[in-house]
Design a protein around this motif. Structure first.
Motif, PDB file in Angstrom:
ATOM      1  N   ASN B 123       0.847  -1.321   0.058  1.00 56.01           N
ATOM      2  CA  ASN B 123       0.141  -0.194  -0.071  1.00 56.01           C
ATOM      3  C   ASN B 123       0.917   1.238  -0.195  1.00 56.01           C
ATOM      4  O   ASN B 123       1.964   1.432   0.696  1.00 56.01           O
ATOM      5  CB  ASN B 123      -1.013  -0.033   1.162  1.00 56.01           C
ATOM      6  N   GLN B 124       0.270   2.294  -0.457  1.00 60.28           N
ATOM      7  CA  GLN B 124       0.962   3.645  -0.537  1.00 60.28           C
ATOM      8  C   GLN B 124       1.658   4.015   0.872  1.00 60.28           C
ATOM      9  O   GLN B 124       2.601   4.751   1.227  1.00 60.28           O
ATOM     10  CB  GLN B 124       0.183   4.698  -1.171  1.00 60.28           C
ATOM     11  N   SER B 125       0.668   3.766   1.913  1.00 60.35           N
ATOM     12  CA  SER B 125       1.012   4.136   3.010  1.00 60.35           C
ATOM     13  C   SER B 125       1.824   3.098   3.805  1.00 60.35           C
ATOM     14  O   SER B 125       2.181   3.498   4.815  1.00 60.35           O
ATOM     15  CB  SER B 125      -0.269   4.120   4.136  1.00 60.35           C
ATOM     16  N   ALA B 126       2.451   2.416   3.125  1.00 59.28           N
ATOM     17  CA  ALA B 126       3.340   1.349   3.692  1.00 59.28           C
ATOM     18  C   ALA B 126       2.844   0.772   5.045  1.00 59.28           C
ATOM     19  O   ALA B 126       3.733   0.118   5.996  1.00 59.28           O
ATOM     20  CB  ALA B 126       4.660   1.924   3.881  1.00 59.28           C
ATOM     21  N   GLN B 127       1.635   0.650   5.038  1.00 59.08           N
ATOM     22  CA  GLN B 127       1.172  -0.235   6.297  1.00 59.08           C
ATOM     23  C   GLN B 127      -0.210  -0.887   5.943  1.00 59.08           C
ATOM     24  O   GLN B 127      -0.848  -0.753   4.860  1.00 59.08           O
ATOM     25  CB  GLN B 127       0.945   0.791   7.527  1.00 59.08           C
ATOM     26  N   PHE B 128      -0.603  -1.870   6.898  1.00 60.14           N
ATOM     27  CA  PHE B 128      -1.538  -2.292   6.845  1.00 60.14           C
ATOM     28  C   PHE B 128      -3.041  -1.577   6.959  1.00 60.14           C
ATOM     29  O   PHE B 128      -2.824  -0.783   8.019  1.00 60.14           O
ATOM     30  CB  PHE B 128      -1.732  -3.606   7.817  1.00 60.14           C
ATOM     31  N   GLU B 129      -3.952  -1.605   6.278  1.00 58.04           N
ATOM     32  CA  GLU B 129      -5.187  -0.806   6.215  1.00 58.04           C
ATOM     33  C   GLU B 129      -6.450  -1.587   6.815  1.00 58.04           C
ATOM     34  O   GLU B 129      -6.796  -2.253   5.871  1.00 58.04           O
ATOM     35  CB  GLU B 129      -5.295   0.207   4.949  1.00 58.04           C
ATOM     36  N   ASP B 130      -6.881  -1.468   7.624  1.00 63.24           N
ATOM     37  CA  ASP B 130      -8.020  -2.014   8.046  1.00 63.24           C
ATOM     38  C   ASP B 130      -9.305  -1.060   7.898  1.00 63.24           C
ATOM     39  O   ASP B 130      -9.229   0.144   8.646  1.00 63.24           O
ATOM     40  CB  ASP B 130      -8.233  -2.530   9.489  1.00 63.24           C
ATOM     41  N   ARG B 131     -10.023  -1.119   6.876  1.00 63.26           N
ATOM     42  CA  ARG B 131     -11.102  -0.023   6.607  1.00 63.26           C
ATOM     43  C   ARG B 131     -12.501  -0.661   6.116  1.00 63.26           C
ATOM     44  O   ARG B 131     -12.527  -1.895   5.734  1.00 63.26           O
ATOM     45  CB  ARG B 131     -10.598   0.986   5.569  1.00 63.26           C
ATOM     46  N   GLY B 160      -2.351  -5.349   3.461  1.00 66.48           N
ATOM     47  CA  GLY B 160      -1.002  -4.479   3.397  1.00 66.48           C
ATOM     48  C   GLY B 160      -0.339  -4.381   1.879  1.00 66.48           C
ATOM     49  O   GLY B 160       0.187  -3.455   1.432  1.00 66.48           O
ATOM     50  N   GLU B 161      -0.779  -5.162   1.202  1.00 72.57           N
ATOM     51  CA  GLU B 161      -0.173  -5.222  -0.185  1.00 72.57           C
ATOM     52  C   GLU B 161      -1.424  -5.228  -1.308  1.00 72.57           C
ATOM     53  O   GLU B 161      -1.818  -6.325  -1.424  1.00 72.57           O
ATOM     54  CB  GLU B 161       0.612  -6.483  -0.436  1.00 72.57           C
ATOM     55  N   GLY B 162      -1.931  -4.075  -1.619  1.00 77.71           N
ATOM     56  CA  GLY B 162      -3.218  -4.311  -2.606  1.00 77.71           C
ATOM     57  C   GLY B 162      -3.207  -3.308  -3.661  1.00 77.71           C
ATOM     58  O   GLY B 162      -4.343  -2.873  -4.109  1.00 77.71           O
ATOM     59  N   ARG B 163      -1.811  -2.636  -3.937  1.00 76.32           N
ATOM     60  CA  ARG B 163      -1.910  -1.703  -4.993  1.00 76.32           C
ATOM     61  C   ARG B 163      -1.576  -2.340  -6.252  1.00 76.32           C
ATOM     62  O   ARG B 163      -0.286  -2.660  -6.567  1.00 76.32           O
ATOM     63  CB  ARG B 163      -1.029  -0.738  -4.537  1.00 76.32           C
ATOM     64  N   PRO B 164      -2.342  -2.603  -7.518  1.00 73.03           N
ATOM     65  CA  PRO B 164      -1.958  -3.337  -8.225  1.00 73.03           C
ATOM     66  C   PRO B 164      -1.161  -2.489  -9.636  1.00 73.03           C
ATOM     67  O   PRO B 164      -1.184  -1.416  -9.582  1.00 73.03           O
ATOM     68  CB  PRO B 164      -3.339  -3.555  -9.246  1.00 73.03           C
ATOM     69  N   LEU B 165      -0.210  -3.333 -10.055  1.00 74.45           N
ATOM     70  CA  LEU B 165       0.889  -2.843 -11.087  1.00 74.45           C
ATOM     71  C   LEU B 165       0.664  -3.684 -12.397  1.00 74.45           C
ATOM     72  O   LEU B 165       0.808  -5.015 -12.059  1.00 74.45           O
ATOM     73  CB  LEU B 165       2.097  -2.734 -10.480  1.00 74.45           C
TER      74      LEU B 165
END
Lengths: 944, 242
Positions: B123-131, B160-165
């Motif tokens: 993730n761009q935030s370099a952290q796990f995001e619980d939302r 934590g890793e969900g930004r596709p490329l």
């Protein structure tokens, strides 16, 4: 054997970017870039190209056989594991390589090269040592190093004997200190005398086992001496609550849920390791308490957890951090990283993430809870029988965590950080996750006679306790090692994480082993239970331990502790009541901006709160999903509406003012939070976690009174404690100054609900609804409050809360009102008082509120209001046990609340603002969005 | 005829398999939890199942990359079995870590097992995001989102890793993160990972495979505050019934 190395780089490396930000925030302003290159070391007849699919994804990663880093850009530090230690990734690499057809890969390692652009070698070295590696298992690798093999090597030291014969008292004390045993002289003398009786010197393993089994951490010597250890258990026995299945005798406590299920509860502190190595300490805090759940009965399944941290003020200037202590900001931010690192892969929802501060927490308070689920028929263990196998499952045994039990039983000094870092364990959640899936399968297949976790004291403690009534013999050569240089006593004492011991009946062993293979869980049968009533162990052909269980568990001398009333330096509050609009703005904002009341979701949203699909009300709710809910509600049985509810109370400020009363308030606060949500207090159980300074006559006095208070209170309320833990080592010595933790008690309440959909949440529901304050108000409620703290004051007394019968009457009234659907939202008053509850409820709903703070201004209105003469007393007073309810305007509450103090204190309004009035005059108002900006910025500022 | 059964494939470190089974059950689909180890050791066969779901978690500790070890095992040891499964037109769903596995195995976006053309980055935030997130369903044909185009689904997201490329080809986007207005969300935290084009889930050319980062199984039961995720599983039930 050939050794290949493959260097990989990632584009768009968020980890490197994140470190860059962290290092810059910690003062390395010249640092302009951080690059991380991973190096895979591969030993064997392999085709490195064939492994590339495993090592890189070509979309964003590149691989080469030489480093792609240009040394001219900046210093490079390479971090690797010690030669004797197996990398955590090694098994994954080996397994996947085999799948790719590279069957001749014999061993693999991973190192990381960090390049620091813009700073000098010396600074890079300093950063690395502080942030990037743990000296116990890792090292900075010399780039010129050419290893002959990657396999862990090293030879253990031979087992020795330690003779105490003829030693004087001062020699005994000196030996105890030199060996990091921290054993009191009386214990050393008993061991010395035992040597004479058994007519042989003890082995080093035996002495190590004795001092560790008799440490305060394992043996609770302080509590035993004060007569407190059985006090809460006795109170629980007296209550004889029909829902209690197990209390204070297993790794956790348990209460009956519905449909033949039991819910378990346990809280554990990990204060010492978290103070000296917060990342490892907090990660293993979670790992350890989760294993208490797995070790309940014949193995419960963890369905929720908490992280509760008490540190010094994270905003403390560097110069005021005591010598030898880590900066509290570092402890907090590392603890957040560690909780995410451990809890998320475990797949356990976060119930309560809570961060508090107190100047006495130089040695921090690091608490974690674990809640579990187990069929009632498995909730009691059987006793191991002679002939049963001792099956060790999980990770391999290493050098990490040796002397954890003894080191954590003492205070900290400026030197501890250097000296005892070997006592901190390393956590690998994947290993624990593997057996978390396997244990219920083993249990259901009838493979578990008894099970316990290996935590403090390692194999010796686990096997020694399990076999206390029978006897046990261990073959230490069968223990799988990740560090080949461990000697016998180290194997026995190692607190390497992610291991459990199971007693398996002989006929069931093959089935257990096959199941563990399917779940890819490591296992080794390392011994058998016997009828010898002795703890025995062999290693490399020698008997290295042969101790009578009676001596091990019965001979520990308990030093008597005198107790004396403490002299507290407390002064009455001297806070002027705000008189102007600006002064009120300052007062409200200072409370919303306070560390204890501010939006902590910047930490909490890093933890998975919905995994397992059981969560009904998570730690955050409301419209933006960032309003703290104060309760956690889950539906553990997926096809049923039955709910469990948990709440937590923890307040270090109160403990400083009046520990005994604090203890009472924590129980009442935790229970009230759940009652307001709709949970019946008659169906609840509690968990206690105490933390005090190292025992002195004054600490003994406070501790005794706190325990007596909650034991009596639990009887009078009929709410039993079912588990808990004590730590009396909250002292920190630096430069001759002694910093002591305030008397601390964290209480968790666990309750059940017939229907989760009937749980009431905090956010306002409808404009026009009345706001009702239920419960007794009192001018003393500013003592120990957040409002007082924001003025740098503590006060000299606390709100005393209602007596047990009146608080029960109040809870009964609330429950009847809830059953009648009498309130649309509700929240128990806690830190920050009415102001914070009203703000949160407004923020979470997009609505606002108008409060009348003049309700107690005239004698004829309002009920008993002891001495409330000021508006700030009412707005910020922490009336623990009282509740703010949102009631429909036409709903008549009087029949429900007859005899219970209550007053209409305002109403919900459509405009998103907080309006303060007194006798019809508006004296202050603030837009919720403006207040929210301050509220949500405070904790984020701390983290940066 | 025996009723269709879905396989929930899990490995050490997978931690969302039980709730995924509960969501399938709620949607009226019978399922079995199948250990990847049992497939590798030929104790279980994929061909016995009519659909498959790879649930969330941290398979093999996410060592070497999220989902990578699982994906390497699939691509290297189960290639034929998985090809046969896909070629016979059976649906496959990857949720969170399961999406990471599909992407690391090359199954998404292009059904080319062992040839990767996308990645899910940190993730761009370099952290796990619980939302809690909102998902806007696109017009892209996909059996899992059929009939839902234009609707907004609410469900938890936690990774934590969900930004596709993507390497080149434009992906077939089935689900976008949406803001409160329903428009694709490019900003944090409505788009928790910083995903380009607000990509939350993609499908393949056949519309049989869906990979998504959020968790529909956590929004499927009466106790959940949204049951929007159930629509995705109900679509599978309908598809299996025909």
């Amino acid at each position: 054997m050939a050794i290949h190395s493959i260097y990989t780089l990632s584009q768009d490396d968020a980890e490197a970017r994140s470190w860059l930000g962290i290092f810059r925030r910690h003062g390395y302003r010249d640092l302009s870039d951080v690059v991380i290159e991973r190096v895979y070391w591969l030993e064997g007849q392999v085709h490195p190209e064939a492994l590339l699919p495993l090592l890189v994804n070509p979309i964003y990663q590149t691989a080469s056989f030489h480093s792609a880093l240009d040394p001219a850009r900046g210093p490079i530090i390479e971090i690797a594991y010690h030669a004797a230690v197996t990398d955590p990734e090694t098994p994954s690499i080996l397994a996947a390589a085999r799948a790719l057809g590279e069957t001749d890969l014999e061993f693999a390692r991973l190192s990381k090269r960090y390049q620091f652009v813009g700073i000098a070698q010396e600074q890079a070295q300093k950063i690395s040592e502080r942030f990037l590696f743990n000296k116990v298992v890792q090292r900075i690798r010399d780039a010129a190093e050419k290893p002959l093999t990657l396999r862990p090597g090293g030879e253990p030291e031979a087992a020795r004997t330690i003779s105490l014969a003829g030693m004087t008292d001062s020699e005994l004390s000196a030996l105890s200190a030199a060996r990091s045993w921290y054993a009191p002289l009386t214990q050393m003398r008993v061991i010395q005398a035992h040597e004479l009786t058994q007519r042989r010197p003890h082995t080093d393993a035996e002495v190590e086992i004795l001092v560790q089994s008799w440490s305060d951490h394992c043996y609770h010597t302080t509590w035993k001496s004060l007569g407190l250890l059985k006090r809460l258990a006795a109170a629980t026995a007296r209550i004889n609550h029909p829902l209690v299945v197990s209390a204070f005798k297993d790794n956790a406590g348990g209460i009956e849920f519905y449909d033949g299920w039991v819910i378990t509860l346990k809280g554990e502190t990990h204060n010492f390791p978290s103070s000296i190595a917060p990342f490892g300490g907090v990660a293993t805090k979670h790992g350890g308490v989760i294993r208490d759940t797995l070790g309940f009965g014949k193995g419960a399944y963890p369905i929720g957890g908490t992280t509760i941290m008490g540190t010094m003020d994270p905003a403390l200037p560097e110069a005021r951090v005591p010598a030898g202590a880590l900066h509290p900001q570092l402890i907090v931010s590392e603890s957040i990283r560690a909780t995410a690192y451990y809890m998320n892969p475990m797949g356990i929802p976060m119930m309560h993430p809570l961060y508090r501060r107190h100047p006495g927490y130089a040695k921090c308070f690091a608490l974690g809870h674990s809640v579990g689920l187990i069929p009632n028929r498995f909730s009691l263990k059987d006793d191991p029988r002679p002939g049963d196998h001792v099956l060790l499952i999980g990770g391999e045994t290493g050098r990490d965590g040796i002397h954890g039990a003894t080191a954590s039983s003492t205070g900290m000094t400026a030197q501890t950080l250097e000296r005892e870092s070997a006592a901190v364990q390393i956590g690998h959640p994947i290993t624990e996750r593997r057996f978390t899936s396997a244990i219920p399968a083993l249990r259901d297949a009838g493979c578990i006679r008894s099970i316990t976790d290996l935590g403090a004291g390692g194999i010796s403690c686990g096997a020694g306790e399990m076999g206390a009534e029978t006897g046990v013999t261990l073959n230490l050569d069968a223990v799988p090692l990740k560090d080949q240089s461990l000697t016998a006593w180290e194997i026995l004492l190692s607190e390497s994480q992610e291991r459990m011991l199971i007693a398996v009946e002989p006929e069931k062993l093959p089935e257990a082993e096959a199941l563990l293979d399917r779940y890819e869980v490591g296992h080794a049968a390392i011994g058998q239970f016997t009828d010898s009533r002795r703890l025995q162990a062999t290693w490399r052909g020698d008997r290295v331990v042969d101790l009578e269980m009676n001596f091990l568990w019965g001979a520990c001398p308990i030093d008597s502790i005198v107790s004396a009333p403490p002299r507290r330096c407390l002064a009455p509050l001297a806070i002027p009541e705000p008189q102007t609009f600006e002064a009120w703005s300052g007062a409200v904002l200072s409370v919303l901006h306070h560390y204890h009341c501010a939006d902590q979701s910047a930490a909490g949203t890093q933890f998975d709160s919905t995994v397992q699909g059981r969560t009904v009300i998570g730690p955050y709710g409301g419209k933006t999903h960032t309003m703290p809910t104060g309760v956690f509600v889950a539906a553990p049985l997926r096809d049923k509406s039955y709910g469990l509810i948990t709440t937590v109370a923890f307040n270090p400020f109160y403990g400083e003012v009046n520990p005994e009363l604090m203890a009472k308030l924590m129980v009442i606060e935790a229970v009230s939070k759940a009652v307001v949500a709709g949970a019946d207090y008659r169906e609840m159980a509690l968990c206690d976690n105490f933390y005090t300074a190292r025992v002195s006559p004054e600490v003994a006095w406070d501790l005794t009174r706190m325990v007596e208070m909650i034991a009596d209170l639990s009887c009078n309320l009929g709410i039993p404690f079912i588990s808990g833990k004590d730590s009396s080592s909250g002292s920190f010595e630096a430069d001759g100054e002694l910093i002591e933790a305030p008397p601390t008690l964290a209480v968790m309440a666990l309750g059940r609900l017939r229907d989760v959909k009937r749980a009431v949440t905090k956010e306002f529901k409808k404009p026009g609804n009345k706001l009702l304050l239920v419960g007794e108000v009192d001018s003393s409620a500013l003592g120990g409050s957040v409002y007082a703290d924001s003025h740098g004051q503590r006060g000299d007394h606390l709100y005393c809360a209602a007596s047990a019968p009146s608080i029960r009457a109040q809870w009964d009234a609330l429950l009847k009102l809830h059953a009648a659907g009498g309130y649309a939202s509700g929240a128990a008053i806690a830190e920050g008082g009415l102001a914070v509850r009203v703000f949160e409820a407004a923020y979470g709903s997009g609505l606002g509120a108008r409060l009348d703070l003049g309700v107690f201004g005239t004698a004829e209105r309002g009920p008993a209001a002891r001495g409330i003469s000021r508006r700030d007393q009412l707005l910020f007073g922490e009336f623990i046990g009282a509740a703010l309810l949102e009631v429909p305007p036409d709903f008549d509450t009087s029949t429900f609340l007859d005899g219970v103090p209550h007053v209409v204190i305002g109403e919900v309004i459509a405009e998103p603002r907080l309006v303060l009035t007194a006798r019809g005059n508006t004296f202050w108002l603030g837009e919720i969005s403006n207040l929210a900006a301050e509220w949500s910025a405070a904790f984020r500022e701390v983290l940066q | 005829m025996t009723p269709p059964i879905a396989a929930i494939l899990y490995a050490p470190g997978t931690n969302c398999h039980e709730e995924t089974a509960a969501a399938l059950e709620r949607a009226g689909i019978e399922s079995r939890l199948v250990l990847l180890r049992d497939l590798l050791d030929a104790r279980a066969r994929l061909r016995d199942y009519q659909a498959a779901v790879i649930p969330g978690g941290f398979s093999y500790g996410d060592h070497l990359g999220a989902g990578r070890v699982f994906a390497v095992l699939v691509a290297a040891r189960l290639r034929e079995e998985v090809s046969e499964f896909l070629d016979s037109g059976k649906p496959l769903l990857g949720i969170c870590n399961g999406f990471q596995v599909l992407s690391e195995a090359g199954i998404l976006p292009s059904r080319s097992i062992g040839e990767r053309s996308m990645a899910l980055l940190e993730n761009q935030s370099a952290q796990f995001e619980d939302r809690k997130v909102r998902l806007a369903v696109s017009e892209q044909p996909c059996i899992w989102t059929e009939g839902l185009a234009g609707s907004i689904l609410e469900m938890p997201s936690a990774h934590g890793e969900g930004r596709p490329l993507f390497r080149s080809s434009s992906p077939r986007i089935a689900l976008h993160y949406a803001s409160s207005s329903g428009a694709p969300a490019l900003d944090y935290p409505d788009n928790p990972s910083g995903a380009p084009d607000a990509i939350a889930g993609i499908t393949d050319e056949t519309g049989l495979i869906l990979g998504l980062m959020p968790h529909p199984e956590r929004a499927s039961l009466p106790a959940h505050d949204s049951q929007d995720g159930l629509t995705i599983f109900r679509n599978l039930a309908r598809w299996l019934a025909h």
